[in-house]
Structure formats: structure tokens, C-alpha cells
Design an enzyme around this catalytic site. Structure first.
Site, mmCIF file in Angstrom:
data_model
loop_
_atom_site.group_PDB
_atom_site.id
_atom_site.type_symbol
_atom_site.label_atom_id
_atom_site.label_comp_id
_atom_site.label_asym_id
_atom_site.label_seq_id
_atom_site.Cartn_x
_atom_site.Cartn_y
_atom_site.Cartn_z
ATOM 1 N N TRP A 200 -12.716 -38.822 46.000
ATOM 2 C CA TRP A 200 -12.905 -39.897 45.033
ATOM 3 C C TRP A 200 -13.716 -39.349 43.839
ATOM 4 O O TRP A 200 -14.718 -38.656 44.028
ATOM 5 C CB TRP A 200 -13.639 -41.071 45.687
ATOM 6 C CG TRP A 200 -13.970 -42.153 44.705
ATOM 7 C CD1 TRP A 200 -13.122 -43.110 44.242
ATOM 8 C CD2 TRP A 200 -15.227 -42.356 44.036
ATOM 9 N NE1 TRP A 200 -13.767 -43.897 43.321
ATOM 10 C CE2 TRP A 200 -15.064 -43.455 43.173
ATOM 11 C CE3 TRP A 200 -16.452 -41.701 44.079
ATOM 12 C CZ2 TRP A 200 -16.100 -43.930 42.371
ATOM 13 C CZ3 TRP A 200 -17.483 -42.165 43.272
ATOM 14 C CH2 TRP A 200 -17.297 -43.283 42.437
ATOM 15 N N ASP A 368 -11.973 -57.268 38.847
ATOM 16 C CA ASP A 368 -12.355 -57.895 40.108
ATOM 17 C C ASP A 368 -13.345 -59.058 39.888
ATOM 18 O O ASP A 368 -14.196 -58.989 39.006
ATOM 19 C CB ASP A 368 -13.020 -56.799 40.956
ATOM 20 C CG ASP A 368 -13.164 -57.168 42.404
ATOM 21 O OD1 ASP A 368 -12.837 -58.306 42.762
ATOM 22 O OD2 ASP A 368 -13.605 -56.292 43.176
ATOM 23 N N ARG A 444 -15.723 -51.012 52.157
ATOM 24 C CA ARG A 444 -16.132 -51.998 51.150
ATOM 25 C C ARG A 444 -16.058 -53.430 51.687
ATOM 26 O O ARG A 444 -15.678 -54.342 50.965
ATOM 27 C CB ARG A 444 -15.257 -51.899 49.890
ATOM 28 C CG ARG A 444 -15.743 -50.867 48.946
ATOM 29 C CD ARG A 444 -15.249 -50.892 47.536
ATOM 30 N NE ARG A 444 -14.454 -51.967 47.028
ATOM 31 C CZ ARG A 444 -14.172 -52.128 45.718
ATOM 32 N NH1 ARG A 444 -14.625 -51.276 44.852
ATOM 33 N NH2 ARG A 444 -13.431 -53.105 45.310
ATOM 34 N N LYS A 477 -3.255 -54.963 36.986
ATOM 35 C CA LYS A 477 -3.854 -53.766 37.578
ATOM 36 C C LYS A 477 -3.844 -53.971 39.090
ATOM 37 O O LYS A 477 -4.509 -54.866 39.614
ATOM 38 C CB LYS A 477 -5.292 -53.591 37.070
ATOM 39 C CG LYS A 477 -6.044 -52.440 37.717
ATOM 40 C CD LYS A 477 -7.441 -52.306 37.092
ATOM 41 C CE LYS A 477 -8.308 -51.326 37.847
ATOM 42 N NZ LYS A 477 -9.705 -51.366 37.370
ATOM 43 N N TRP A 478 -3.045 -53.160 39.782
ATOM 44 C CA TRP A 478 -2.850 -53.304 41.238
ATOM 45 C C TRP A 478 -3.760 -52.299 41.927
ATOM 46 O O TRP A 478 -3.465 -51.111 41.931
ATOM 47 C CB TRP A 478 -1.385 -53.025 41.571
ATOM 48 C CG TRP A 478 -0.999 -53.090 43.012
ATOM 49 C CD1 TRP A 478 -1.669 -52.584 44.086
ATOM 50 C CD2 TRP A 478 0.203 -53.669 43.544
ATOM 51 N NE1 TRP A 478 -0.972 -52.811 45.241
ATOM 52 C CE2 TRP A 478 0.185 -53.473 44.936
ATOM 53 C CE3 TRP A 478 1.291 -54.323 42.965
ATOM 54 C CZ2 TRP A 478 1.230 -53.888 45.761
ATOM 55 C CZ3 TRP A 478 2.320 -54.735 43.792
ATOM 56 C CH2 TRP A 478 2.280 -54.535 45.177
ATOM 57 N N ASP A 479 -4.831 -52.781 42.503
ATOM 58 C CA ASP A 479 -5.817 -51.898 43.123
ATOM 59 C C ASP A 479 -5.597 -51.790 44.632
ATOM 60 O O ASP A 479 -4.895 -52.622 45.247
ATOM 61 C CB ASP A 479 -7.222 -52.442 42.825
ATOM 62 C CG ASP A 479 -8.249 -51.341 42.650
ATOM 63 O OD1 ASP A 479 -8.006 -50.228 43.128
ATOM 64 O OD2 ASP A 479 -9.291 -51.611 42.031
ATOM 65 N N ASN A 481 -8.285 -50.326 47.693
ATOM 66 C CA ASN A 481 -9.595 -49.675 47.736
ATOM 67 C C ASN A 481 -10.089 -49.186 49.086
ATOM 68 O O ASN A 481 -11.298 -49.019 49.263
ATOM 69 C CB ASN A 481 -10.642 -50.618 47.138
ATOM 70 C CG ASN A 481 -10.597 -50.602 45.631
ATOM 71 O OD1 ASN A 481 -10.634 -49.538 45.020
ATOM 72 N ND2 ASN A 481 -10.480 -51.762 45.019
ATOM 73 N N CYS A 527 -3.651 -48.541 40.825
ATOM 74 C CA CYS A 527 -5.017 -48.034 40.935
ATOM 75 C C CYS A 527 -5.358 -48.057 42.412
ATOM 76 O O CYS A 527 -4.990 -48.984 43.125
ATOM 77 C CB CYS A 527 -5.971 -48.941 40.139
ATOM 78 S SG CYS A 527 -7.708 -48.476 40.288
ATOM 79 N N ASP A 549 -11.442 -43.014 39.030
ATOM 80 C CA ASP A 549 -12.566 -43.884 38.693
ATOM 81 C C ASP A 549 -13.604 -43.128 37.887
ATOM 82 O O ASP A 549 -14.510 -43.729 37.315
ATOM 83 C CB ASP A 549 -13.247 -44.409 39.971
ATOM 84 C CG ASP A 549 -12.673 -45.751 40.404
ATOM 85 O OD1 ASP A 549 -11.843 -46.302 39.671
ATOM 86 O OD2 ASP A 549 -13.055 -46.229 41.498
HETATM 87 C C1 GLA Z 1 -11.987 -50.049 42.209
HETATM 88 C C2 GLA Z 1 -11.294 -49.700 40.922
HETATM 89 C C3 GLA Z 1 -12.191 -50.077 39.759
HETATM 90 C C4 GLA Z 1 -12.497 -51.551 39.815
HETATM 91 C C5 GLA Z 1 -13.115 -51.897 41.156
HETATM 92 C C6 GLA Z 1 -13.245 -53.390 41.326
HETATM 93 O O1 GLA Z 1 -13.105 -49.269 42.421
HETATM 94 O O2 GLA Z 1 -10.951 -48.344 40.886
HETATM 95 O O3 GLA Z 1 -11.558 -49.737 38.536
HETATM 96 O O4 GLA Z 1 -11.314 -52.284 39.618
HETATM 97 O O5 GLA Z 1 -12.317 -51.422 42.239
HETATM 98 O O6 GLA Z 1 -13.762 -53.735 42.560
#
Ligand code: GLA
Length: 608
Positions: A200, A368, A444, A477-479, A481, A527, A549
Site C-alpha cells: 500500500w 466516503d 478497517r 469512485k468504486w473503492d 478497501n 480504487c 493512495d
Molecule cells: C480509501 C481510498 C481513499 C478514500 C478512503 C475513504 O483509502 O483509497 O481515496 O476514498 O478509502 O475511506
């Protein structure tokens, strides 16, 4: 030109004047490889390229023959244990416990263009004369498993795309415990292996080392292609640089668990295999069912790494990425995340948008924290309804506010996840990947929804589609995590649990396909905590991705240079952010940060 078949010698020659890929039916009916590289003149017989040689301790296929062994012969669909001891491309576990198989040539066909791969992303053609596809069918007669080997050669690109479809024409179920997308056996191992690896915030750094006897590999078993390793490698000669010398690039159009491996045997052949990672894969193929592997794309360059990268860029920009946004300049966007994190109000957002408008920004992205009970990362994921305390007029209202400022409006989602503190989880606790009776690990504070289940994907689609069809949303923006742990689906029987990782990614592709086809005007950006799923599979749905990031200008130069080995500039979301930088605390001038946006052009960065 195109795909030539020599009936008498059962030889296939795929050529376009730039490259040649030559295969033949071996004496035992298996498909062998004779040559891959710079184009060579066609001839009826290339059998001098098949090494038949007697060696001590070889095992041989036929009683009366001491020459034909698979031990170091170059093959297209090698299996283990019938005189070849290298890693197999396919392994079929049968009801009697045997894993031995024997895939023999049955027939072949040549078609113009390129067929779509069912439920999977892949490169495509727009006109039939852009490419030709050879399908060679092999069959293991004892089990009735057919392997349809697909080879596409482009007419004006040094590119071959390969994949395999398995069809169970037998009467019993088998398990595919290994089903790679491609095997490339090379006659010598004098290459340097180049991979894109990191973690990361330092994704896709270039690592180069010599190929040595033994096995070396990269891969992921995390459920996504990962920050750690990218589904791409290049092989280059020691003297190859950016502008001259041989290079072979191998890229997998896949976003899930993968492996790319080189095995150099002690007779100095090099076997490269790439595809779904067999360590976390076991697919039950019932009688009558079929299974399609992802696609592998192989690029050949005799003009250095630059030509290899340019070839990938042109192909991926125009014949992998799709949709309205493929050919359009992308909007300059501002994102509120590092400006506010979870601490925002409607007024704060509008103030940011107004300032951005003055600077020439075109799109405002609300990140977010806009939905459910999402005021910290402990709650709300999965509840894709605007939080009325923060956004009294909902997404419709804030989108209109932003449009009034003169910017387009974009929105963050993390569709594949839920928090245990969410209405979705309270309603459907069995919708997360979780092993009965065992503890659920978190990342998270979030848990992974079981996207192998259609009803789960349906529900997320409904919630997202409702917002996209009622509010003026121009961008998503499709995240994603976290990596998957305790991978188990409550909806599948015990003998299909080895399918969950792949079914999960098929569910992700399904949701992407539905959303991008229903909302063709929306620009989707992928993302995954930045660059955790920056791969060709996702590029098929989302024409750009969050490169990392890490927005520090100096770090970005290295990340974007590595990324540019395979991925076009149009696919890289690049950022300018505040100093001291939030990831590294480094101070750089604004000019440096702006310049870093442009370093994704493929320059020689050896001075770094
Ligand atoms: C991830 C994404 C960030 C942001 C956060 C929001 O870390 O990479 O750009 O959107 O989540 O929680």
C-alpha cells in the site's frame, strides 16, 4: 499472414509480419510449441525445432521409442506426470482420485475477429479484420473433458491473446484444481524477469532479477490482484533497454487471485505459466458444465521495453477499456477526502467546490461518509442511502448544489463491503464471507460481502442504481478497501468452496457490467485503497483507476513509472495534494506536484 495451417505436418503458424507463433500436433497428439518471437518466413515443416533427444533417466511415452518424451518439450497445455515433471497448466482431479490426463488434438477452427469471453473481461476487436482467432480443441477421452484453446493474433500489433475453455462432455463431475490461462515454453532462460511489486502506498515498483534454474513466481491469494504484486511480468534480455533488445510482456486480464510463474529446468528451458492462482482454486465441473479461464495477453518487442509498453498502452486504451469515456479527455476532479475526511457538512463541501471552480476544476467528488450511519469507519458500509443529518436534501440535493456551482458531481461507493454496524448486516448476517463456527477477521472494521451470490449483487445494484438514476451523478469512485479472509460462502456446498474466490470476482464483474451498461454516461474510476486492484480486468469496466493512495509527488514518480510498463496514461488517476503530504509528510513545491502528473509518460527514469 494471419493463421496458417499446414495439414501434412499439422503445424499452425500465427504470424502478422511482426511476430510468429508456431505450434504443432506432437507425436502423442498433444499440442506442442515450436517457436515464439520475431516473425520468420513460413514453411511447411518446422519439425527441426522439435527437440527429440535421448537422455539418461528420461521417461518415454511409447514402448518402442527412446526419443519422444515430454520432459523438456515445449507444450501448449502441459499436464503433470506423463513424462513431464514441470508445473502443469491444467490439473483434473477425477472421481477415482487420479490427476493424470491426456489432452489430444481433435480439431481446430479459424475465425475472423475475436469472440467475447463469457462473464469475463477481455480485449476485443471492433472490426473483423483487426484480428483472427484460432481455436484448437483437445480432448481427454477417459474423462470426456474438452479443452478449447483460444489464440487471437492481431493483424497490426505484436500481440497474442490466449485463454482456455474447458467443457465436461463426460458423465462424471471432475475438479479443475489448476486451470492456468497460458503456458509459454521458451527454449532458453537467458532473460531478466521484471515484476511490479510493493505494498500500500508504494505499488508497482520495478523489481528485476535474472531467471535461474528452479521456480520463481509472483501472485496474489488475497481476493484481489493486490498492492503487493501486479498481474504483469516482462522478460527481457540482459542487454535490453528502453529502446532496443528483446522483451516479452505477459499480462493477465484478471482481478482476483493470480499467479505468474517461471520454471527453468536443468536442461535450461523456461516455462512461463500465468492464470488463476491454483493455491486457492478448486472448481467442480459437473457433466455438461464449462469453465472459461481469464485471458492472458502476450506482447513481443524487439525494440526494447518502450515498444512493449507502447503496444500494451495502445491495446489497453482502445481495445480493453470500453464505453463513452474511452476516447474522451477526462475531467479534472477535486475530491474532498484529504480536505475533510469524515468531518464535513453540506456548506463545507460547497465551499470546496466554489474554490475548485475558480481553479478550473471540472468535477467535484464526494468521498466516503455520505451514507447510512457513516461518521466513522466503524459503521454504515452497505447502507447506500444518504445520511439525512449531513445531507438534508439527499444526493439529489447536493448534486444539484454542486452543479449550480458549475461543476459536475461524482460519488464514492464501496459496493463490496459492509460494517457489522449497518442495516444491511443486521438484516443479512449470512451475506458476508465467513466460515461457520469461526471468528471473522476484519480490515478497517469492515467485512466482505459474498459477491459469489447473485442476490447480494442484486441488492447492491438496486441501491446504487436508485441513486444513479435519481441524482445527477456523472462519476463514480468504486473503492475496495480490504483483502478477503475466512473465504467461505454460506450459499455453496462443501465441494464448491474452492470456487468462492473466482465466483466473487465474477460477481464484481457482473455488478460493474450492469452499472456501466445501465449508466453509460457515468465515468467509473476504480480504487482499492489506491492501487490494490489496478489491473487489466478492472480496466475493461473502469477506464481509469486510483493509481495509489500515495499522493506524494516524489513517490508518485516511481509508482507511475512502474505502472507505465503495462498501463496507458489514460488509465492512471494522478493527484496533486496538500503539503506536508498526508502519506509521507514530505514538502514539495506545487510545481513539482503538478509536474508529477505528467511523469506517467514512459521516460527513462534510471537517474532516480
Ligand atoms: C480509501 C481510498 C481513499 C478514500 C478512503 C475513504 O483509502 O483509497 O481515496 O476514498 O478509502 O475511506
Amino acid at each position: 499472414m494471419g493463421i496458417i495451417f499446414h495439414e501434412e505436418t499439422k503445424t499452425f503458424h500465427l504470424t502478422n509480419g511482426e511476430i510468429s507463433y508456431i505450434m504443432t500436433v506432437l507425436p502423442n497428439g498433444h499440442l506442442g510449441n515450436l517457436y515464439y518471437g520475431k516473425a520468420i518466413r513460413d514453411r511447411e515443416d518446422f519439425s527441426h525445432l522439435l527437440e527429440l533427444v535421448q537422455r539418461p533417466m528420461f521417461q518415454y511415452v511409447y514402448d518402442d521409442d527412446r526419443l519422444f518424451s515430454l520432459e523438456s518439450v515445449k507444450q501448449e497445455l502441459p499436464v503433470y506426470g506423463t513424462t513431464d515433471y514441470r508445473a502443469p497448466m491444467v490439473e483434473v482431479l477425477q472421481s477415482n482420485g487420479s490427476r493424470i490426463s491426456d489432452f489430444v488434438y481433435v480439431s481446430h477452427e479459424v475465425n475472423e475477429g475475436k469472440p467475447k469471453l463469457e462473464a469475463l473481461p477481455a480485449t476485443y476487436t471492433e472490426n473483423d479484420d483487426e484480428a483472427e482467432t484460432l481455436i484448437v480443441t483437445l480432448k481427454d477421452s477417459l474423462t470426456g473433458i474438452k479443452a478449447r484453446m483460444l489464440y487471437t493474433i492481431w493483424s497490426d500489433r505484436p500481440v497474442i491473446a490466449k485463454s482456455v475453455e474447458y467443457v465436461n462432455e463426460g458423465t462424471e463431475a471432475v475438479h479443475l484444481t489448476t486451470a492456468y490461462s497460458m503456458c509459454l515454453d521458451l527454449p532458453d532462460p537467458d532473460y531478466q524477469w521484471m515484476q511490479l511489486s510493493g505494498a500500500w502506498a508504494r505499488e508497482r515498483h520495478i523489481i528485476t532479477r535474472d531467471l535461474e534454474q528452479g521456480v520463481q513466481s509472483i501472485g496474489s491469494n488475497r481476493g484481489h490482484s493486490s498492492h503487493e504484486h501486479n498481474p504483469f511480468i516482462a522478460l527481457k534480455r540482459e542487454t535490453t533497454d528502453e529502446n532496443q533488445g528483446e522483451a516479452i510482456g505477459i499480462s493477465l486480464v484478471y482481478s482476483g487471485n493470480f499467479k505468474i510463474q517461471a520454471e527453468v529446468d536443468t536442461r535450461n528451458t523456461a516455462r512461463i505459466i500465468a492464470g488463476i492462482n491454483p493455491d486457492t482454486f478448486d472448481w467442480k465441473l459437473d457433466a455438461g458444465e464449462h469453465f472459461q479461464t481469464p485471458e492472458a495477453v502476450i506482447v513481443y518487442s524487439d525494440q526494447g521495453l518502450n515498444k512493449m509498453s507502447q503496444t500494451f498502452h495502445k491495446l489497453y486504451q482502445k481495445r480493453l477499456a470500453r464505453g463513452e469515456w474511452r476516447d474522451k479527455p477526462r475531467p479534472i476532479l477535486i475530491n474532498n477526502w484529504e480536505a475533510t475526511y469524515f468531518d464535513f457538512t453540506r456548506e463545507k463541501l460547497i465551499a470546496i467546490a466554489q474554490k475548485a471552480k475558480e481553479c478550473g476544476v471540472e468535477l467535484f467528488v464526494l468521498d466516503d461518509g455520505w451514507f447510512g450511519a457513516r461518521t466513522t469507519d466503524h459503521a454504515g458500509l452497505g447502507d447506500w442511502v444518504a445520511n439525512p443529518d449531513r445531507l438534508p436534501e439527499g444526493i439529489t440535493g447536493i448534486a444539484e448544489d454542486i452543479e449550480k456551482v458549475g461543476l459536475k458531481f461524482g460519488l464514492w461507493f464501496e459496493p463490496e463491503m459492509t460494517n457489522k454496524d449497518s442495516d444491511l448486516y443486521r438484516e443479512h448476517p449470512d451475506w458476508i464471507l465467513s466460515v461457520p463456527g469461526r471468528h471473522d477477521s476484519h480490515g478497517r472494521f469492515q467485512y466482505v460481502l459474498d459477491f459469489s451470490r447473485k442476490e447480494v449483487v442484486d441488492r447492491i445494484y438496486e441501491m446504487m442504481a436508485k441513486i444513479l438514476s435519481t441524482a445527477k451523478v456523472s462519476y463514480v469512485k468504486w473503492d475496495m478497501n480490504r483483502s478477503i479472509t475466512e473465504c467461505y460462502s454460506a450459499a455453496l456446498p462443501a465441494d464448491r468452496q474452492g470456487e468462492v474466490f473466482h465466483r466473487y470476482i465474477l460477481g464484481v464483474y457482473d455488478l460493474y457490467e450492469r452499472l456501466t451498461s445501465t449508466f453509460p454516461h457515468v465515468l467509473f474510476e476504480s480504487c482499492a485503497s489506491g492501487g490494490g486492484r489496478f489491473d487489466p480486468g478492472i480496466l475493461y469496466y473502469a477506464p481509469q483507476g486510483w493509481t495509489s493512495d500515495d499522493t506524494d509527488a516524489i513517490e508518485r514518480v516511481k509508482i507511475q513509472y512502474g505502472t507505465s510498463m503495462c498501463y496507458p496514461i489514460s488509465s492512471m488517476g494522478s493527484h496533486v495534494s496538500v503539503v506536508p503530504n498526508h502519506q509521507t509528510r514530505r514538502e514539495t513545491p506545487l510545481k513539482t506536484r503538478a509536474n508529477a502528473l505528467h511523469t506517467s509518460e514512459h521516460l527513462d527514469m534510471s537517474w532516480i
